[in-house]
Design a protein around this motif. Sequence first.
Motif, PDB file in Angstrom:
ATOM      1  N   ALA A   1       0.850  -1.197   0.000  1.00 33.14           N
ATOM      2  CA  ALA A   1       0.000   0.000   0.000  1.00 33.14           C
ATOM      3  C   ALA A   1       0.881   1.240   0.000  1.00 33.14           C
ATOM      4  N   LEU A   2       0.369   2.285  -0.581  1.00 35.71           N
ATOM      5  CA  LEU A   2       1.075   3.565  -0.569  1.00 35.71           C
ATOM      6  C   LEU A   2       1.434   3.899   0.879  1.00 35.71           C
ATOM      7  N   GLY A   3       2.699   4.232   1.124  1.00 35.96           N
ATOM      8  CA  GLY A   3       3.167   4.471   2.485  1.00 35.96           C
ATOM      9  C   GLY A   3       3.970   3.296   3.032  1.00 35.96           C
ATOM     10  N   GLN A   4       3.861   2.133   2.358  1.00 38.61           N
ATOM     11  CA  GLN A   4       4.629   0.957   2.773  1.00 38.61           C
ATOM     12  C   GLN A   4       5.842   0.787   1.859  1.00 38.61           C
ATOM     13  N   THR A   5       6.764  -0.062   2.316  1.00 38.39           N
ATOM     14  CA  THR A   5       7.992  -0.301   1.558  1.00 38.39           C
ATOM     15  C   THR A   5       7.747  -1.334   0.457  1.00 38.39           C
ATOM     16  N   ALA A   6       8.278  -1.055  -0.724  1.00 40.09           N
ATOM     17  CA  ALA A   6       8.159  -2.004  -1.839  1.00 40.09           C
ATOM     18  C   ALA A   6       8.978  -3.256  -1.545  1.00 40.09           C
ATOM     19  N   PHE A   7       8.671  -4.326  -2.250  1.00 33.19           N
ATOM     20  CA  PHE A   7       9.447  -5.566  -2.131  1.00 33.19           C
ATOM     21  C   PHE A   7      10.698  -5.474  -3.001  1.00 33.19           C
ATOM     22  N   HIS A   8      11.720  -6.235  -2.598  1.00 31.13           N
ATOM     23  CA  HIS A   8      12.865  -6.398  -3.498  1.00 31.13           C
ATOM     24  C   HIS A   8      12.785  -7.785  -4.122  1.00 31.13           C
ATOM     25  N   TYR A   9      13.697  -8.061  -5.044  1.00 29.98           N
ATOM     26  CA  TYR A   9      13.533  -9.244  -5.886  1.00 29.98           C
ATOM     27  C   TYR A   9      14.511 -10.370  -5.582  1.00 29.98           C
ATOM     28  N   LYS A  10      15.227 -10.250  -4.475  1.00 30.91           N
ATOM     29  CA  LYS A  10      16.149 -11.332  -4.142  1.00 30.91           C
ATOM     30  C   LYS A  10      15.622 -12.090  -2.932  1.00 30.91           C
ATOM     31  N   ASP A  11      14.711 -12.988  -3.186  1.00 37.62           N
ATOM     32  CA  ASP A  11      14.148 -13.834  -2.126  1.00 37.62           C
ATOM     33  C   ASP A  11      13.622 -13.014  -0.946  1.00 37.62           C
ATOM     34  N   ASP A  12      12.860 -11.984  -1.246  1.00 39.46           N
ATOM     35  CA  ASP A  12      12.263 -11.153  -0.191  1.00 39.46           C
ATOM     36  C   ASP A  12      11.165 -11.964   0.497  1.00 39.46           C
ATOM     37  N   THR A  13      11.374 -12.263   1.780  1.00 43.07           N
ATOM     38  CA  THR A  13      10.375 -13.072   2.497  1.00 43.07           C
ATOM     39  C   THR A  13       9.555 -12.209   3.460  1.00 43.07           C
ATOM     40  N   SER A  14       9.618 -10.891   3.302  1.00 39.98           N
ATOM     41  CA  SER A  14       8.865 -10.024   4.212  1.00 39.98           C
ATOM     42  C   SER A  14       7.386  -9.977   3.810  1.00 39.98           C
ATOM     43  N   VAL A  15       6.577  -9.477   4.730  1.00 40.64           N
ATOM     44  CA  VAL A  15       5.126  -9.480   4.564  1.00 40.64           C
ATOM     45  C   VAL A  15       4.593  -8.063   4.773  1.00 40.64           C
ATOM     46  N   ARG A  16       3.611  -7.657   3.983  1.00 43.82           N
ATOM     47  CA  ARG A  16       2.928  -6.389   4.202  1.00 43.82           C
ATOM     48  C   ARG A  16       1.493  -6.676   4.660  1.00 43.82           C
ATOM     49  N   ALA A  17       1.018  -5.861   5.597  1.00 40.07           N
ATOM     50  CA  ALA A  17      -0.384  -5.951   6.028  1.00 40.07           C
ATOM     51  C   ALA A  17      -1.131  -4.784   5.401  1.00 40.07           C
ATOM     52  N   ILE A  18      -2.028  -5.086   4.483  1.00 39.13           N
ATOM     53  CA  ILE A  18      -2.741  -4.055   3.728  1.00 39.13           C
ATOM     54  C   ILE A  18      -4.186  -3.993   4.230  1.00 39.13           C
ATOM     55  N   PRO A  19      -4.580  -2.888   4.884  1.00 39.07           N
ATOM     56  CA  PRO A  19      -5.960  -2.801   5.381  1.00 39.07           C
ATOM     57  C   PRO A  19      -6.964  -3.053   4.256  1.00 39.07           C
ATOM     58  N   LYS A  20      -8.012  -3.818   4.576  1.00 39.56           N
ATOM     59  CA  LYS A  20      -8.984  -4.176   3.530  1.00 39.56           C
ATOM     60  C   LYS A  20      -9.762  -2.967   3.035  1.00 39.56           C
ATOM     61  N   THR A  21      -9.674  -1.850   3.781  1.00 39.99           N
ATOM     62  CA  THR A  21     -10.372  -0.630   3.363  1.00 39.99           C
ATOM     63  C   THR A  21      -9.492   0.270   2.489  1.00 39.99           C
TER      64      THR A  21
END
Lengths: 132, 160
Positions: free
Chosen positions: B54-74
Amino acid sequence: MCHQTVSLIARHLETAGTPTVCLTSARDITAAGNPPRAVFVDYPLGHTSGRPFDPEDQYDITRAALAGLETIDEPGDILDLGRRWSDDDGWKADAMRTDGEDTRSARDTTPQWQYPEDRIAAEGTTNSGETT
Amino acid sequence: MSVRYIDAITARYENLGYTPYRWVYAEDPPAFTPMAKPLANSRIGVLTTSGAYALGQTAFHYKDDTSVRAIPKTTPKQDIRFSHITENYLEDPRRDSECVLPLTALNRLEDDGFVGDVADDTLSCMGGIYSQRRVREELIPDLAARFEAQSVDAVFLIPM
């Protein structure tokens, strides 16, 4: 690969006692990964939950997938929604070409922002999404 | 007939001179947990592996990025962004995020009473992770803990 990652996650969650259902547009990759329940949408990759700007298509697919949580009772079953992307299947021949270049992006640990402004927006907030 | 991606991708990489990609072939049948209560009374957790943020969150990178974003359903759909190693498949999701993260449909199904509710945050990761070990050791425990904290009764997974 995205499809097999989903299969690994679903199998784990189910083992830990949570029912799962996976959408899929890559039937063969899902069959190999063998998640507990899957619902197949025969669309080109990038449209797993429906066509762009088609809210009814997206709603119908999402609804059918969630219904699969109750209706699929055979472990590993892949329910085919019988949808067609277009009247001709030309896109499938393109998807099966074996002479293409490597279309993947370079692999490094730099965040790949969709727009440069996204980075500025992220730096200006405490909500990184990673800690919420 | 559906597209044979494994054959096509294997042949394409072979033609490029790459070492063969090792596909996952599950050897055992999957575990199977029946729904504990009706769908209409169940809380649904959602995961998209399309690299949505979501806008305001960090983008993923492409080298085995195992992080997770929590995107509010609203989250308004115009504030959903994507970074995924197979960017060529993102053309339509970047025009309409609901191709791979159907928030409008999910909220409507909650309003309709078709499901009990949808967890407040939908989860997102970048599914193009080459290391199956890192999927198992890093990504999956993180997701499992988040879904547990959300007290979901079932999980809906959307790959790209």
